[in-house]
Motif scaffolding. Structure first.
Motif, PDB file in Angstrom:
ATOM      1  N   LEU A  66     -10.484 -10.042  -9.199  1.00  0.00           N
ATOM      2  CA  LEU A  66      -9.598  -8.903  -9.419  1.00  0.00           C
ATOM      3  C   LEU A  66      -9.929  -7.849  -8.385  1.00  0.00           C
ATOM      4  CD1 LEU A  66      -7.513  -7.345 -11.228  1.00  0.00           C
ATOM      5  CD2 LEU A  66      -9.525  -6.412 -12.419  1.00  0.00           C
ATOM      6  N   TYR A  67      -8.911  -7.398  -7.622  1.00  0.00           N
ATOM      7  CA  TYR A  67      -9.177  -6.315  -6.680  1.00  0.00           C
ATOM      8  C   TYR A  67      -8.137  -5.224  -6.832  1.00  0.00           C
ATOM      9  CZ  TYR A  67      -5.631  -8.035  -3.307  1.00  0.00           C
ATOM     10  OH  TYR A  67      -4.468  -8.417  -2.692  1.00  0.00           O
ATOM     11  N   SER A  68      -8.543  -4.026  -6.470  1.00  0.00           N
ATOM     12  CA  SER A  68      -7.724  -2.815  -6.579  1.00  0.00           C
ATOM     13  C   SER A  68      -7.200  -2.589  -7.990  1.00  0.00           C
ATOM     14  CB  SER A  68      -6.560  -2.863  -5.585  1.00  0.00           C
ATOM     15  OG  SER A  68      -7.048  -2.886  -4.271  1.00  0.00           O
ATOM     16  N   GLY A  69      -7.836  -3.193  -8.968  1.00  0.00           N
ATOM     17  CA  GLY A  69      -7.444  -3.004 -10.359  1.00  0.00           C
ATOM     18  C   GLY A  69      -6.066  -3.535 -10.693  1.00  0.00           C
ATOM     19  N   SER A  70      -5.412  -4.230  -9.747  1.00  0.00           N
ATOM     20  CA  SER A  70      -4.045  -4.668 -10.026  1.00  0.00           C
ATOM     21  C   SER A  70      -3.692  -6.067  -9.525  1.00  0.00           C
ATOM     22  CB  SER A  70      -3.045  -3.661  -9.442  1.00  0.00           C
ATOM     23  OG  SER A  70      -3.118  -3.634  -8.026  1.00  0.00           O
ATOM     24  N   ARG A 106       0.745 -13.455   9.037  1.00  0.00           N
ATOM     25  CA  ARG A 106       1.868 -14.157   9.656  1.00  0.00           C
ATOM     26  C   ARG A 106       2.215 -13.614  11.030  1.00  0.00           C
ATOM     27  NH1 ARG A 106       5.049 -12.831   4.306  1.00  0.00           N
ATOM     28  NH2 ARG A 106       3.781 -11.002   4.762  1.00  0.00           N
ATOM     29  N   SER A 107       1.883 -12.369  11.258  1.00  0.00           N
ATOM     30  CA  SER A 107       2.154 -11.722  12.553  1.00  0.00           C
ATOM     31  C   SER A 107       1.228 -10.514  12.645  1.00  0.00           C
ATOM     32  CB  SER A 107       3.620 -11.272  12.639  1.00  0.00           C
ATOM     33  OG  SER A 107       3.834 -10.162  11.775  1.00  0.00           O
ATOM     34  N   GLY A 108       1.326  -9.778  13.746  1.00  0.00           N
ATOM     35  CA  GLY A 108       0.534  -8.571  13.901  1.00  0.00           C
ATOM     36  C   GLY A 108       0.891  -7.488  12.905  1.00  0.00           C
ATOM     37  N   SER A 109       2.029  -7.631  12.234  1.00  0.00           N
ATOM     38  CA  SER A 109       2.432  -6.651  11.223  1.00  0.00           C
ATOM     39  C   SER A 109       1.672  -6.827   9.914  1.00  0.00           C
ATOM     40  CB  SER A 109       3.930  -6.762  10.945  1.00  0.00           C
ATOM     41  OG  SER A 109       4.654  -6.432  12.105  1.00  0.00           O
ATOM     42  N   ASP A 110       1.141  -8.029   9.669  1.00  0.00           N
ATOM     43  CA  ASP A 110       0.340  -8.257   8.470  1.00  0.00           C
ATOM     44  C   ASP A 110      -1.063  -7.723   8.712  1.00  0.00           C
ATOM     45  OD1 ASP A 110       2.452  -9.451   7.207  1.00  0.00           O
ATOM     46  OD2 ASP A 110       1.567 -11.452   7.120  1.00  0.00           O
ATOM     47  N   SER A 111      -1.687  -7.222   7.649  1.00  0.00           N
ATOM     48  CA  SER A 111      -2.986  -6.567   7.811  1.00  0.00           C
ATOM     49  C   SER A 111      -3.712  -6.492   6.477  1.00  0.00           C
ATOM     50  CB  SER A 111      -2.780  -5.152   8.357  1.00  0.00           C
ATOM     51  OG  SER A 111      -2.036  -4.379   7.415  1.00  0.00           O
ATOM     52  N   ILE A 112      -4.919  -5.959   6.557  1.00  0.00           N
ATOM     53  CA  ILE A 112      -5.667  -5.551   5.365  1.00  0.00           C
ATOM     54  C   ILE A 112      -6.339  -4.232   5.733  1.00  0.00           C
ATOM     55  CG2 ILE A 112      -7.731  -6.915   5.914  1.00  0.00           C
ATOM     56  CD1 ILE A 112      -7.962  -7.416   2.844  1.00  0.00           C
ATOM     57  N   SER A 113      -6.153  -3.230   4.899  1.00  0.00           N
ATOM     58  CA  SER A 113      -6.636  -1.888   5.219  1.00  0.00           C
ATOM     59  C   SER A 113      -8.129  -1.758   4.887  1.00  0.00           C
ATOM     60  CB  SER A 113      -5.821  -0.842   4.468  1.00  0.00           C
ATOM     61  OG  SER A 113      -5.945  -1.040   3.070  1.00  0.00           O
ATOM     62  N   TRP A 114      -8.676  -0.579   5.237  1.00  0.00           N
ATOM     63  CA  TRP A 114     -10.098  -0.315   5.003  1.00  0.00           C
ATOM     64  C   TRP A 114     -10.460  -0.591   3.555  1.00  0.00           C
ATOM     65  CZ3 TRP A 114     -13.070  -0.077   8.947  1.00  0.00           C
ATOM     66  CH2 TRP A 114     -12.660   0.526  10.143  1.00  0.00           C
ATOM     67  N   HIS A 115     -11.517  -1.366   3.364  1.00  0.00           N
ATOM     68  CA  HIS A 115     -11.995  -1.674   2.017  1.00  0.00           C
ATOM     69  C   HIS A 115     -13.413  -2.237   2.097  1.00  0.00           C
ATOM     70  CE1 HIS A 115     -10.866  -5.664   3.402  1.00  0.00           C
ATOM     71  NE2 HIS A 115     -11.591  -6.165   2.418  1.00  0.00           N
ATOM     72  N   SER A 116     -14.040  -2.328   0.948  1.00  0.00           N
ATOM     73  CA  SER A 116     -15.287  -3.069   0.768  1.00  0.00           C
ATOM     74  C   SER A 116     -15.027  -4.113  -0.301  1.00  0.00           C
ATOM     75  CB  SER A 116     -16.416  -2.152   0.290  1.00  0.00           C
ATOM     76  OG  SER A 116     -16.803  -1.264   1.304  1.00  0.00           O
ATOM     77  N   ASP A 117     -15.622  -5.267  -0.143  1.00  0.00           N
ATOM     78  CA  ASP A 117     -15.505  -6.315  -1.155  1.00  0.00           C
ATOM     79  C   ASP A 117     -16.604  -6.087  -2.191  1.00  0.00           C
ATOM     80  OD1 ASP A 117     -13.332  -7.664   0.094  1.00  0.00           O
ATOM     81  OD2 ASP A 117     -14.729  -8.504   1.538  1.00  0.00           O
ATOM     82  N   ASP A 118     -16.427  -5.006  -2.952  1.00  0.00           N
ATOM     83  CA  ASP A 118     -17.462  -4.601  -3.906  1.00  0.00           C
ATOM     84  C   ASP A 118     -16.945  -4.582  -5.340  1.00  0.00           C
ATOM     85  OD1 ASP A 118     -15.785  -2.432  -3.647  1.00  0.00           O
ATOM     86  OD2 ASP A 118     -17.350  -1.012  -3.104  1.00  0.00           O
ATOM     87  N   GLU A 119     -15.944  -5.403  -5.611  1.00  0.00           N
ATOM     88  CA  GLU A 119     -15.402  -5.492  -6.960  1.00  0.00           C
ATOM     89  C   GLU A 119     -16.447  -6.108  -7.886  1.00  0.00           C
ATOM     90  OE1 GLU A 119     -12.571  -4.192  -7.697  1.00  0.00           O
ATOM     91  OE2 GLU A 119     -11.529  -4.049  -5.789  1.00  0.00           O
ATOM     92  N   ALA A 120     -16.441  -5.709  -9.128  1.00  0.00           N
ATOM     93  CA  ALA A 120     -17.422  -6.207 -10.101  1.00  0.00           C
ATOM     94  C   ALA A 120     -17.394  -7.730 -10.193  1.00  0.00           C
ATOM     95  CB  ALA A 120     -17.158  -5.589 -11.474  1.00  0.00           C
ATOM     96  N   SER A 121     -16.221  -8.326 -10.037  1.00  0.00           N
ATOM     97  CA  SER A 121     -16.117  -9.784 -10.153  1.00  0.00           C
ATOM     98  C   SER A 121     -16.840 -10.520  -9.025  1.00  0.00           C
ATOM     99  CB  SER A 121     -14.642 -10.216 -10.194  1.00  0.00           C
ATOM    100  OG  SER A 121     -13.981  -9.850  -8.997  1.00  0.00           O
ATOM    101  N   MET A 122     -17.221  -9.811  -7.955  1.00  0.00           N
ATOM    102  CA  MET A 122     -17.943 -10.429  -6.834  1.00  0.00           C
ATOM    103  C   MET A 122     -19.460 -10.396  -7.055  1.00  0.00           C
ATOM    104  SD  MET A 122     -15.591 -11.439  -4.815  1.00  0.00           S
ATOM    105  CE  MET A 122     -16.341 -11.739  -3.233  1.00  0.00           C
TER     106      MET A 122
END
Length: 178
Positions: A66-70, A106-122
């Motif tokens: 679960l990430y970003s609570g949603s 899929r292209s340069g338009s796809d991305s992932i913004s600033w984050h840490s993989d620090d969710e409790a499920s990890m």
């Protein structure tokens, strides 16, 4: 594993640009096209928006993410090629990984913004490994303490290992690009 040298002595990660042979990387890329890719929806600032990339998850039953609570990702059973890759990563890094989360840009338009993989499920201070396939993409790593940023390119067949502790001290992203 080859260490990418940066101008900060406390960056807790390793980068191996030739983790996979060209043949292995090409084969895995072809296999990845047949995975179950989904366009998920994320809730941010009261709005529901499509995640700006495709995602998938494979691995052990019950290892939901679960990430970003949603956005809840529930793993499908390992495929043969992902089981092979997971074994290769675990042998190289000496860390155990229960799931493989895939991000397909899929292209340069796809991305992932600033984050840490620090969710409790990890779990607490997880090791995160990332194998890149296909086009080279820019990767950014930012120290939380002072905001300093390092950039480098993730190449086809490379392995990035963010060691335990990296998620508590750094943010990372794959920005939009050409």
């Amino acid at each position: 594993m080859q260490l990418l040298l940066l101008d900060q002595s406390d960056v807790p990660f390793d980068y191996d640009p030739s983790f996979l042979s060209v043949e292995e990387a090409d084969w895995l890329y072809d296999q990845s096209l047949h995975l179950d890719w989904q366009q998920h929806q994320i809730r941010i600032f009261g709005k529901t928006l499509p995640v700006p990339r495709l995602e998938t998850i494979y691995g052990e039953s019950g290892c939901d993410y679960l990430y970003s609570g949603s956005v809840l990702l529930q793993p499908l059973p390992w495929t043969d090629c992902l089981r092979w890759l997971n074994h290769k990563i675990e042998t190289k890094t000496h860390y155990r990984f229960h799931i493989a989360v895939g991000n397909r840009y899929r292209s340069g338009s796809d991305s992932i913004s600033w984050h840490s993989d620090d969710e409790a499920s990890m779990g607490k201070d997880p090791a995160i490994s990332s194998v890149s396939l296909g086009a080279t993409r820019k990767f950014s790593l930012k120290r939380k303490q002072d905001g300093s940023i390092q950039y480098f390119d993730l190449q086809h067949g490379s392995l990035l290992l963010m060691r335990p502790g990296c998620q508590s001290t750094h943010l990372h992203q794959v920005p939009k690009g050409k």
